[in-house]
Design a protein around this motif. Structure first.
Motif, PDB file in Angstrom:
ATOM      1  N   LEU A  12       0.833  -1.197   0.000  1.00 41.95           N
ATOM      2  CA  LEU A  12       0.000   0.000   0.000  1.00 41.95           C
ATOM      3  C   LEU A  12       0.870   1.250   0.000  1.00 41.95           C
ATOM      4  O   LEU A  12       0.606   2.209  -0.742  1.00 41.95           O
ATOM      5  N   LYS A  13       1.908   1.273   0.815  1.00 43.82           N
ATOM      6  CA  LYS A  13       2.812   2.421   0.841  1.00 43.82           C
ATOM      7  C   LYS A  13       3.445   2.643  -0.525  1.00 43.82           C
ATOM      8  O   LYS A  13       3.585   3.786  -0.989  1.00 43.82           O
ATOM      9  N   ARG A  23       4.991  13.696  -1.414  1.00 40.74           N
ATOM     10  CA  ARG A  23       4.168  13.889  -0.220  1.00 40.74           C
ATOM     11  C   ARG A  23       5.036  13.942   1.038  1.00 40.74           C
ATOM     12  O   ARG A  23       6.130  13.375   1.093  1.00 40.74           O
ATOM     13  N   SER A  24       4.524  14.606   2.051  1.00 46.74           N
ATOM     14  CA  SER A  24       5.204  14.629   3.345  1.00 46.74           C
ATOM     15  C   SER A  24       5.079  13.266   4.023  1.00 46.74           C
ATOM     16  O   SER A  24       4.037  12.613   3.935  1.00 46.74           O
ATOM     17  N   THR A  25       6.148  12.855   4.691  1.00 50.79           N
ATOM     18  CA  THR A  25       6.129  11.614   5.475  1.00 50.79           C
ATOM     19  C   THR A  25       6.426  11.912   6.945  1.00 50.79           C
ATOM     20  O   THR A  25       6.858  11.037   7.696  1.00 50.79           O
ATOM     21  N   ALA A  26       6.164  13.166   7.350  1.00 47.52           N
ATOM     22  CA  ALA A  26       6.514  13.604   8.704  1.00 47.52           C
ATOM     23  C   ALA A  26       5.858  12.765   9.783  1.00 47.52           C
ATOM     24  O   ALA A  26       6.443  12.543  10.847  1.00 47.52           O
ATOM     25  N   PHE A  61      -0.018   6.996   7.867  1.00 50.61           N
ATOM     26  CA  PHE A  61       0.218   7.756   6.635  1.00 50.61           C
ATOM     27  C   PHE A  61      -0.082   9.229   6.901  1.00 50.61           C
ATOM     28  O   PHE A  61      -1.157   9.574   7.391  1.00 50.61           O
ATOM     29  N   THR A  62       0.857  10.095   6.550  1.00 53.93           N
ATOM     30  CA  THR A  62       0.747  11.535   6.824  1.00 53.93           C
ATOM     31  C   THR A  62      -0.319  12.181   5.938  1.00 53.93           C
ATOM     32  O   THR A  62      -0.372  11.942   4.729  1.00 53.93           O
ATOM     33  N   ALA A  66      -1.830  18.821  -0.093  1.00 52.90           N
ATOM     34  CA  ALA A  66      -1.046  19.598  -1.059  1.00 52.90           C
ATOM     35  C   ALA A  66       0.024  18.744  -1.728  1.00 52.90           C
ATOM     36  O   ALA A  66       0.380  18.970  -2.888  1.00 52.90           O
ATOM     37  N   GLY A  67       0.532  17.750  -1.013  1.00 56.63           N
ATOM     38  CA  GLY A  67       1.559  16.882  -1.558  1.00 56.63           C
ATOM     39  C   GLY A  67       1.021  15.665  -2.278  1.00 56.63           C
ATOM     40  O   GLY A  67       1.795  14.858  -2.808  1.00 56.63           O
ATOM     41  N   GLY A  68      -0.302  15.519  -2.292  1.00 54.33           N
ATOM     42  CA  GLY A  68      -0.899  14.431  -3.065  1.00 54.33           C
ATOM     43  C   GLY A  68      -1.557  13.324  -2.270  1.00 54.33           C
ATOM     44  O   GLY A  68      -2.113  12.393  -2.861  1.00 54.33           O
TER      45      GLY A  68
END
Length: 393
Positions: A12-13, A23-26, A61-62, A66-68
């Motif tokens: 999935l990731k 995308r952000s992964t923060a 999941f972050t 905006a990053g998708g």
């Protein structure tokens, strides 16, 4: 201790990263930190595979639209797959934005989540507890991102709201419904009460009645034209107390899907009377509580069904011609707005020219709102509203 991530989550990731490479992964994560290790958590490798290796069956999941990666859309996508995808069967659940949905209690839908972390910055997914390809190690594709459904650019929607009156004969109610069925797609009714059994017998051919018949939950009802709309959901909900005879405010809410693919959420309520002249009094405080209940109901159902547009109709028992009334609804209900001034009719739906039957809406571009002639079925005059859902201007 050796451990690994469940194969289904890795897949999935991979699909998410391919769709949103920037995308952000923060707030992403899978293996638990020390805080997780001190308590029961699916981020810990408690499960053992056939080789004795610990398996982590949870991943975060972050949320980064905006990053998708919009986790609201991801939540709906995964919820639709619960019980279907092998990794989303026994033991699987999703937490997002103070809500949780699980395979075990799937029939209950999204439920409130009261854990210490509200999960507003990331979505949590726990995969199935079943081992191997039939569960958490499934390599079946997830299909993310989902293909956008093909829908028409524009869907016409015509609604009649009939604020009926409980003590008028069934024959007069039938006449009002028959009149509206010739011009509308959706008919909203209030003050059905003891006529609920008769109502089922006077529904026009080609229409479906949506109604809860228990007790005074039958106060409201919704009818839809079969050729164009199907109801994905209908419920009658108590949104607050009522100091009047009903003792509670009932809101009937339906989520409708058009043959074009557009979804519309609509509600109908009958609000407490006698509040306009004493807005600081106890009855008015109860009234404002019910308004918040209607907004909360819309918010909860929106999270589950993601309609393209929505509207809240009611016999509001407040005169919309008054500036302070419009200002109140603008501040009290943030997710929907009062129609633009240009289409608000000049007359009233009740005695004294009071416009107390009206609506709030989002995503529904209304271009016509008229007050219908008086009938024997009510001391109100019904309203008819035409508009469009979709992209067309």
């Amino acid at each position: 201790m050796t451990y690994r991530e469940a194969e289904s989550l890795k897949r999935l990731k991979s699909e998410i990263d391919r769709a949103a490479p920037r995308r952000s992964t923060a707030s992403d994560g899978w293996i638990g930190d020390a805080a997780h290790a001190s308590r029961t958590s699916d981020h810990n490798p408690w499960l053992k595979d056939a080789s004795g290796v610990g398996v982590v069956r949870a991943r975060d999941f972050t949320h980064d639209p905006a990053g998708g990666l919009d986790c609201h859309k991801l939540a709906l996508f995964l919820a639709d797959a619960l019980g279907g995808h092998p990794a989303l069967r026994a033991g699987a659940y999703i937490i997002w934005n103070r809500r949780i949905i699980s395979a075990k209690r799937l029939s209950e839908g999204w439920r409130p989540y009261t854990g210490s972390n509200p999960h507003t910055k990331h979505l949590h997914l726990s995969a199935s507890t079943t081992a191997g390809e039939a569960g958490y190690d499934s390599t079946l594709t997830w299909g993310w991102p989902p293909k956008a459904p093909k829908v028409a650019r524009n869907t016409e929607l015509r609604i009649d709201e009939i604020s009926s009156r409980w003590d008028r004969p069934v024959a007069s109610l039938k006449a009002d419904i028959d009149r509206s069925s010739a011009a509308a797609d959706v008919i909203l009714l209030t003050e059905v009460y003891d006529r609920r059994a008769a109502l089922a017998r006077i529904v026009p051919a080609g229409w479906t009645l949506h109604q809860v018949t228990g007790s005074d939950l039958a106060e409201v009802a919704i009818l839809t034209r079969d050729a164009e709309w199907v109801a994905l959901h209908y419920s009658a909900n108590v949104v607050g107390p009522d100091p009047g005879p009903g003792n509670r405010v009932v809101c009937g809410l339906a989520v409708l899907e058009h043959t074009n693919g557009h979804r519309f959420m609509v509600s109908i309520s009958h609000m407490p009377s006698g509040v306009e002249s004493n807005w600081a009094g106890k009855r008015a405080r109860i009234y404002r509580r019910a308004v918040k209940g209607i907004e909360k109901l819309h918010t909860d159902r929106f999270f589950t069904y993601a309609p393209n547009a929505e509207a809240a109709f009611a016999d509001w028992n407040l005169n919309a011609h008054r500036r302070w009334v419009r200002a109140y609804f603008k501040s009290a209900v943030r997710r929907m707005t009062f129609p633009r001034a240009a289409i608000v009719p000049k007359g009233g739906t009740h005695a004294g020219g009071r416009l107390i039957d009206f609506f709030l809406r989002r995503g529904w571009r209304v271009n016509r709102w008229v007050i219908l002639p008086a009938t024997d079925g009510s001391d109100h005059r019904a309203i008819r509203v035409h508009g469009q859902i979709g992209d067309a201007k």
